[in-house]
Structure formats: C-alpha cells, structure tokens
Design a protein around this motif. Structure first.
Motif, PDB file in Angstrom:
ATOM      1  N   UNK A 115     -10.516 -34.623  -2.947  1.00  0.00           N
ATOM      2  CA  UNK A 115     -11.095 -33.875  -4.070  1.00  0.00           C
ATOM      3  C   UNK A 115     -11.601 -34.803  -5.165  1.00  0.00           C
ATOM      4  N   UNK A 116     -10.799 -35.793  -5.547  1.00  0.00           N
ATOM      5  CA  UNK A 116     -11.227 -36.635  -6.667  1.00  0.00           C
ATOM      6  C   UNK A 116     -12.403 -37.547  -6.297  1.00  0.00           C
ATOM      7  N   UNK A 117     -12.622 -37.759  -4.992  1.00  0.00           N
ATOM      8  CA  UNK A 117     -13.782 -38.567  -4.598  1.00  0.00           C
ATOM      9  C   UNK A 117     -15.087 -37.795  -4.784  1.00  0.00           C
ATOM     10  N   UNK A 118     -15.005 -36.496  -4.991  1.00  0.00           N
ATOM     11  CA  UNK A 118     -16.212 -35.663  -5.145  1.00  0.00           C
ATOM     12  C   UNK A 118     -16.570 -35.433  -6.613  1.00  0.00           C
ATOM     13  N   UNK A 119     -15.752 -35.922  -7.536  1.00  0.00           N
ATOM     14  CA  UNK A 119     -16.039 -35.733  -8.965  1.00  0.00           C
ATOM     15  C   UNK A 119     -17.160 -36.698  -9.364  1.00  0.00           C
TER      16      UNK A 119
END
Length: 260
Positions: A204-208
């Motif tokens: 998830x945080x790689x898509x921010x």
C-alpha cells in the motif's frame, strides 16, 4: 535547538520536529507537526519522561495526538494530552490494555538497555502503559486538517490490527510508524501480528504518490523514498517464495528487514 536530558529534539523543517529517545535501545521517534490552527503529535514515546515538557516549549497550539498504534513505546505520554486519536481497530487496546504482551514483559522491554541516566520519576517496577478512552477514532482515508496542512490516514495493519501511516500532503512526508524503518527487523511474529496484512500494507505505501521523505518510528531519522522501490520488490519476492507466514524468520532486503 532545545536541549534536554532525556529527549533529543531535532528540527526537520520550521514546522516539523522529531522528539527522540536515543538513550533507549528502541531509539523511538515521535513527531510534532505544526499547522496554522493546531498541531499533531504523532505518538508520545515510551513514557519514561514527560513529553509535554518538550511540546510546551515548541508550540502553544492545541495538540491532537495521532497514535500510529497502541504499543507501549508509542503511547507513553498519552496521559499528558487531552485530545487522543487512534484507529478504530485498536480503541479497545487503548481503553483496556495492550493485547498479547504481559505487564512484566512490557516493563522489562521498557527498562532494559538504557545508556543515559533515567529520570528520577521513572520506576520500572511500577511503570504501566497508558490506558484511556480516545477523543476520536480514525479510519482509512480520514484527513486531519491542521489548518494549511492536511494529514491523510492510511490504515496499514500487520504489525498490529489498527496500525496507521500518516501522509503529510504539505511536506510530502510519510510517517510509517512500525511498518517501515531500517537497521532492525520490522516485527510481524507476535500472535497479535499478521504477516499477510503486513506485506499488503507494505505494498500500500509503495502506491502513495509524491513521497519526499519517510519517517519511521525507530532508528534512522529520515529515509529517502527510493526505499519504496526496494519495498515493492521485497513484496513480490516474499509472496513468490511463500514466505508470508509465521515462522519463516528474518528476511533481509536492501535498507530494511522483516521478521515473521
């Protein structure tokens, strides 16, 4: 910069401070973010010493405490503040006590491997993690508006059920709590953790978009966002090799490691 016997205060920018406990083995960071109308304090440390003593010197704004997760090294000074927010999945942990860790274990973890003099007010034999009712509950996608500075809440379970990361839209900082930091393994081996959720949260945080700097809650203060590419590759590797489950041990990647 402000001098203190227990806390190390470092200015990230003119409206953002790291308040760190570097004399303790966990090297915990809490973060004070100043807006126009109020401030956010991301976590309140170990509770070995009084964090409000520090924040009172840094701002006169009202403070909302935003809890990345309800573990004792992140809620230590919660009782010094009146406005406390936590993800809904850990409201009961804050009210009734942390699940999965005995008081004896928490006391041992808090008192060990301290390299600087501890405050006279701290007694490891009587230390108790904060418990209390939060002011409000957070969920994925919530926005905390400090006035000219918006913080976006991402629910990122795995290390704990209600773990959150906080993205600061104004500065493009991502505060990752115990989901991502360097030097020591990210923990997902306790019964209250969930390896599958943790890996999903890492993804998830790689898509921010537009992350300028990452601030984890332990160890190095400030990690360059290039690490997110390494996180993306690690997620693929862990899934493809059927490692996302309890008991597979420590997995080391470029810049970080995880323990299942």
């Amino acid at each position: 910069m402000l001098k203190d016997d227990w806390f190390t205060v470092r200015k990230i920018d003119k409206n953002t401070y790291a308040i760190s406990e570097l004399g303790h083995w966990e090297k915990v960071h809490s973060f004070l973010l100043l807006g126009e109308t109020k401030a956010a304090l991301i976590d309140t440390g170990l509770g070995i010493d009084c964090m409000k003593r520090i924040t009172d010197q840094l701002t006169a704004l009202p403070i909302d405490v935003i809890t990345t997760h309800v573990h004792s090294d992140h809620i230590g000074s919660h009782g010094e503040y009146t406005r406390i927010f936590v993800h809904k999945d850990e409201e009961s942990w804050l009210v009734n006590g942390i699940v999965g860790l005995s008081l004896e274990q928490i006391r041992a973890n808090t008192a060990r491997d301290i390299t600087i003099p501890i405050p006279k007010t701290f007694n490891p034999d009587t230390y108790k993690p904060y418990t209390g009712k939060p002011t409000g509950l957070l969920k994925d996608g919530d926005v905390v508006d400090l006035g000219n500075r918006k913080l976006i809440i991402y629910h990122t379970p795995g290390h704990s059920p209600g773990h959150i990361c906080i993205y600061d839209e104004l500065k493009s900082y991502l505060f990752t709590g115990d989901l991502l930091y360097d030097e020591t393994p990210i923990y997902a081996f306790y019964p209250t953790t969930n390896p599958v959720d943790l890996v999903n949260s890492l993804e998830t945080i790689t898509t921010i978009p537009n992350v300028n700097m990452i601030y984890g809650s332990h160890n190095t203060l400030g990690i360059k966002p290039d690490i997110l590419e390494d996180v993306k590759n690690a997620v693929i590797y862990l899934r493809e090799n059927d490692l996302v489950k309890f008991g597979t041990g420590i997995h080391t990647f470029k810049g970080f490691s995880v323990q299942f």
